[in-house]
Scaffold this active site. Structure first.
Site, PDB file in Angstrom:
ATOM      1  N   ARG A  14      27.823  24.542  81.115  1.00 19.55           N
ATOM      2  CA  ARG A  14      27.164  23.955  82.257  1.00 19.55           C
ATOM      3  C   ARG A  14      27.883  22.763  82.855  1.00 19.55           C
ATOM      4  O   ARG A  14      27.871  22.568  84.065  1.00 19.55           O
ATOM      5  CB  ARG A  14      25.745  23.537  81.863  1.00 19.55           C
ATOM      6  CG  ARG A  14      24.920  23.035  83.040  1.00 19.55           C
ATOM      7  CD  ARG A  14      23.490  22.771  82.634  1.00 19.55           C
ATOM      8  NE  ARG A  14      22.711  22.260  83.739  1.00 19.55           N
ATOM      9  CZ  ARG A  14      21.458  21.833  83.633  1.00 19.55           C
ATOM     10  NH1 ARG A  14      20.849  21.875  82.453  1.00 19.55           N
ATOM     11  NH2 ARG A  14      20.806  21.375  84.671  1.00 19.55           N
ATOM     12  N   ARG A  81      38.484  41.392  58.097  1.00 16.33           N
ATOM     13  CA  ARG A  81      37.906  40.097  57.751  1.00 16.33           C
ATOM     14  C   ARG A  81      38.962  38.998  57.808  1.00 16.33           C
ATOM     15  O   ARG A  81      38.973  38.074  56.993  1.00 16.33           O
ATOM     16  CB  ARG A  81      37.243  40.127  56.356  1.00 16.33           C
ATOM     17  CG  ARG A  81      36.202  41.212  56.173  1.00 16.33           C
ATOM     18  CD  ARG A  81      35.046  41.052  57.110  1.00 16.33           C
ATOM     19  NE  ARG A  81      34.320  39.807  56.888  1.00 16.33           N
ATOM     20  CZ  ARG A  81      33.353  39.356  57.691  1.00 16.33           C
ATOM     21  NH1 ARG A  81      33.030  40.031  58.790  1.00 16.33           N
ATOM     22  NH2 ARG A  81      32.726  38.232  57.410  1.00 16.33           N
ATOM     23  N   HIS A 155      22.216 -12.214  75.306  1.00 20.65           N
ATOM     24  CA  HIS A 155      21.011 -11.841  74.550  1.00 20.65           C
ATOM     25  C   HIS A 155      19.967 -11.203  75.475  1.00 20.65           C
ATOM     26  O   HIS A 155      18.780 -11.157  75.152  1.00 20.65           O
ATOM     27  CB  HIS A 155      20.384 -13.054  73.835  1.00 20.65           C
ATOM     28  CG  HIS A 155      21.379 -13.919  73.143  1.00 20.65           C
ATOM     29  ND1 HIS A 155      21.836 -13.656  71.872  1.00 20.65           N
ATOM     30  CD2 HIS A 155      22.036 -15.035  73.552  1.00 20.65           C
ATOM     31  CE1 HIS A 155      22.726 -14.581  71.530  1.00 20.65           C
ATOM     32  NE2 HIS A 155      22.868 -15.413  72.536  1.00 20.65           N
ATOM     33  N   GLN A 237      50.508  23.855  53.797  1.00 17.58           N
ATOM     34  CA  GLN A 237      50.284  25.053  54.587  1.00 17.58           C
ATOM     35  C   GLN A 237      49.849  24.676  55.999  1.00 17.58           C
ATOM     36  O   GLN A 237      50.160  25.364  56.971  1.00 17.58           O
ATOM     37  CB  GLN A 237      49.207  25.934  53.925  1.00 17.58           C
ATOM     38  CG  GLN A 237      49.027  27.276  54.608  1.00 17.58           C
ATOM     39  CD  GLN A 237      48.051  28.152  53.858  1.00 17.58           C
ATOM     40  OE1 GLN A 237      46.890  28.242  54.214  1.00 17.58           O
ATOM     41  NE2 GLN A 237      48.535  28.810  52.799  1.00 17.58           N
ATOM     42  N   SER A 285      10.405  12.278  87.746  1.00 13.52           N
ATOM     43  CA  SER A 285       9.382  12.558  86.743  1.00 13.52           C
ATOM     44  C   SER A 285       8.437  13.612  87.283  1.00 13.52           C
ATOM     45  O   SER A 285       8.074  13.595  88.458  1.00 13.52           O
ATOM     46  CB  SER A 285       8.607  11.274  86.400  1.00 13.52           C
ATOM     47  OG  SER A 285       7.445  11.574  85.639  1.00 13.52           O
ATOM     48  N   ARG A 325      46.275  22.900  50.592  1.00 11.70           N
ATOM     49  CA  ARG A 325      45.211  23.111  51.569  1.00 11.70           C
ATOM     50  C   ARG A 325      44.004  23.752  50.911  1.00 11.70           C
ATOM     51  O   ARG A 325      44.109  24.368  49.844  1.00 11.70           O
ATOM     52  CB  ARG A 325      45.637  23.967  52.770  1.00 11.70           C
ATOM     53  CG  ARG A 325      45.582  25.450  52.589  1.00 11.70           C
ATOM     54  CD  ARG A 325      44.690  26.310  53.486  1.00 11.70           C
ATOM     55  NE  ARG A 325      43.908  25.749  54.522  1.00 11.70           N
ATOM     56  CZ  ARG A 325      43.778  26.293  55.729  1.00 11.70           C
ATOM     57  NH1 ARG A 325      44.462  27.382  56.026  1.00 11.70           N
ATOM     58  NH2 ARG A 325      42.988  25.766  56.604  1.00 11.70           N
TER      59      ARG A 325
END
Length: 484
Positions: A14, A81, A155, A237, A285, A325
C-alpha cells in the site's frame, strides 16, 4: 508479471515506493540470482573452464523469469525442499546448454548472500536519495520561517523564544547525521564473492586443479562483474551477519529521528500552531466531525518504533551464528531485511509528504507568545528601570508583586495574563512606559536564531546536498511535484 513483482506485505502493498517494493520482490530476487550465475559462468570460462558461448548466450537471454517459470520453480521447490536448487533446475529449462554448469563450484550462499548484499546497497542508495529530498524540503521550510518567533519549550513548559525555522534546523541536523551514517554504511559494503561452502574456496581450487591464482582471479572477476569494488577477504559459508547490524543500525537511528520530528509536529498540532497537510474532504474522526487528527505523523511514529526494534533482530541473529554458519538466520533475515528497508522508505515518503504541506498559524503562535512573554520580559523591565535611575531591588519587588497578581488571574480565575497592563497602570514605572512596546517585541527575544538558520543552511546543508546523486534526486522530485 505484476503478481511476481511485489514483496507482498501490508507495508509494501500500500505505501512503499515502487522501486523499493520491486527491489525485494521475488521477480528481482531471482533475476539477481540468475545474473550472479551468469557472472560466475563468464568468469569461469574466462579462466579456462569449458563453458560454451551458447551456454552464456542462453543464460543472458533468460535472466528474467516468466510466470510459467515461477510455476516450475514452485513445483521444483515443493519436490526438492530447496529454493536455490529449485531455481538452478528452472534456469536450466530455458538455458539447456548451460544446465550442466549453472552454479558450478558454488554453494547456495553464493547467490543468496551476494544477492542480499546487492539489495542492501541498492536499498541504501534509495534511502540516501529520499533523505536528500526530505532535507531539501525541510530546509526550504526553515528558511521561510527563519525569523518567525515562537515559544520554546523545555520539559514541554514555556521557555525562551526561538523561531519556527530554528526549530526545524534541529530536525534537519539529525537527518543530516542519518544521511551521513547511511552513506557510510552503503559505501562500506563489500561483496561475499566466490568463497565456497565454508569459506575456504576448496571447490574452486579443485575446479582449477590447485591453481590458487585462478581462484583468486575468479573471486575478483565475479566481484567486479557484480559491481563491487572489493570482496570481504574472509568469510564463512555466509558473509558475517555483523554486516546486517552495521546496515540496520543507521536505519534504526533514522527511525529515532523520524519519531522525534513527527512527535514535535503532533504536539504543535495540539497547540494549533502547526499542522500536517489535511485534505478538504479528509475525515479526522467517525464520531467527532470537527477533528483534524495528525494521522500522517502518527503513522510515522508507529512505523518508526517498528524500524527501531528491527535492529535487535540483526544483533541477536549475528550473536548466535555458530562456527561457519547455522541456518536459523535465514527465516529471520528474509523478514527483517526487507521490512527494515520498506519501513524506512515509507517513513521518508510520509515525512516528505508532511514537509511539503506543513501549515503554520502565525496568529496562534503570536497569541501564545503574548500569554507568556510578559513574565519573560520582567528582567528587561527591571534593567530598563535601573537604567532610568531606579533601584534594582525596589524594581524587582514591584515586578514580583505584580507578577504574582497576574499569575493569580491566569491560574485561579482563568483570565488572560494582564501583567503588562498592571505595569502600565503603576506610576512607579512611568519612566519606562514609553519603552514597553519595544521591551515586549518578540523579535528581541529570539537571539541569533535567524542568523543560525542562515549559517546552518549555508555551511552544513548546502554542502551535504551538493553531490550529483542528491541534486539529481531533488530535481527529479520537484518535477514530479510540479506534474501532480
Amino acid at each position: 508479471m505484476e503478481a511476481f513483482d511485489n514483496y507482498q506485505t501490508p507495508l509494501s502493498s500500500r505505501y512503499a515506493s515502487k522501486e523499493m517494493a520491486h527491489l525485494f520482490s521475488p521477480a528481482n530476487r531471482f533475476y539477481t540470482w540468475r545474473t550472479l550465475w551468469l557472472n560466475l559462468a563468464i568468469a569461469e570460462r574466462e579462466l579456462g573452464l569449458p563453458i560454451s558461448d551458447e551456454a552464456i548466450e542462453q543464460m543472458k537471454n533468460n535472466l528474467r523469469l516468466t510466470p510459467e517459470q515461477f510455476e516450475i520453480a514452485a513445483q521444483e521447490e515443493k519436490k526438492r525442499r530447496h529454493d536455490v536448487m529449485a531455481h538452478v533446475h528452472t534456469f536450466g529449462t530455458v538455458a539447456p546448454a548451460a544446465a550442466g554448469i549453472i552454479h558450478l563450484g558454488a554453494t547456495s550462499c553464493y547467490v543468496t548472500d551476494n544477492a542480499d548484499l546487492i539489495f542492501l546497497r541498492t536499498g541504501l542508495t534509495y534511502l540516501v536519495r529520499s533523505l536528500g529530498v526530505l532535507i531539501s524540503r525541510l530546509s526550504a521550510f526553515a528558511q521561510r520561517y527563519r525569523d518567525l518567533p515562537t515559544l520554546g519549550f523545555t520539559h514541554f513548559q514555556p521557555a525562551q523564544l526561538t523561531t519556527v525555522g530554528k526549530r526545524a534546523t534541529l530536525w534537519i541536523q539529525e537527518l543530516l547525521w542519518d544521511l551521513r551514517n547511511i552513506q557510510r554504511a552503503r559505501d562500506d559494503l563489500g561483496f561475499r564473492g566466490v568463497k565456497g561452502t565454508t569459506g575456504t574456496q576448496a571447490s574452486f581450487l579443485a575446479l582449477f586443479d590447485g591453481d590458487h591464482e585462478k581462484v583468486e582471479a575468479l573471486d575478483k572477476i565475479v566481484t567486479e562483474l557484480s559491481g563491487f569494488n572489493y570482496a570481504y577477504p574472509v568469510t564463512s559459508q555466509t558473509y558475517s551477519r555483523k554486516v546486517d547490524i552495521d546496515v540496520l543500525a543507521p536505519l534504526a537511528s533514522l527511525g529515532a529521528t523520524a519519531h522525534k520530528i513527527a512527535t514535535d509536529i503532533r504536539l504543535l498540532a495540539n497547540l494549533k500552531e502547526m499542522e500536517e497537510p489535511f485534505e478538504s474532504t479528509q475525515i479526522g474522526s467517525s464520531a467527532m466531525a470537527y477533528k483534524r487528527n495528525p494521522m500522517r505523523c502518527e503513522r510515522v511514529c508507529s512505523l518508526s518504533r517498528h524500524l527501531m526494534v528491527l535492529h535487535q533482530n540483526a544483533l541477536m541473529t549475528s550473536s548466535v551464528q555458530w562456527f561457519e554458519r547455522t541456518l536459523d538466520d535465514s527465516a529471520n533475515r528474509r523478514i527483517t531485511l526487507p521490512e527494515a528497508f520498506l519501513t524506512a522508505d515509507i517513513i521518508l515518503s510520509t515525512l516528505q509528504n508532511v514537509s511539503e504541506g506543513l501549515v503554520v498559524y502565525p496568529k496562534v503562535i503570536a497569541r501564545r507568545i503574548a500569554q507568556e512573554l510578559p513574565f519573560m520580559a520582567t528582567e528587561n523591565i527591571i534593567m530598563a528601570m535601573v537604567k532610568a535611575g531606579g533601584d534594582r531591588q525596589e524594581a524587582h519587588e514591584k515586578v514580583r508583586v505584580l507578577s504574582h497578581e497576574a499569575a493569580h488571574q491566569v491560574k485561579q480565575l482563568g483570565l488572560e495574563n494582564d501583567l503588562i497592563d498592571r505595569v502600565r497602570n503603576d506610576p512607579y514605572f512611568d519612566p519606562i512606559k514609553s519603552q514597553l512596546d519595544a521591551l515586549l517585541d518578540p523579535a528581541s527575544f529570539i537571539g541569533r536564531a535567524p542568523e543560525q538558520v542562515d549559517a546552518f543552511l549555508k555551511d552544513w546543508v548546502t554542502p551535504a546536498l551538493a553531490t550529483e546523486e542528491l541534486q539529481e534526486a531533488i530535481t527529479k522530485s520537484r518535477k514530479v511535484e510540479l506534474s501532480v
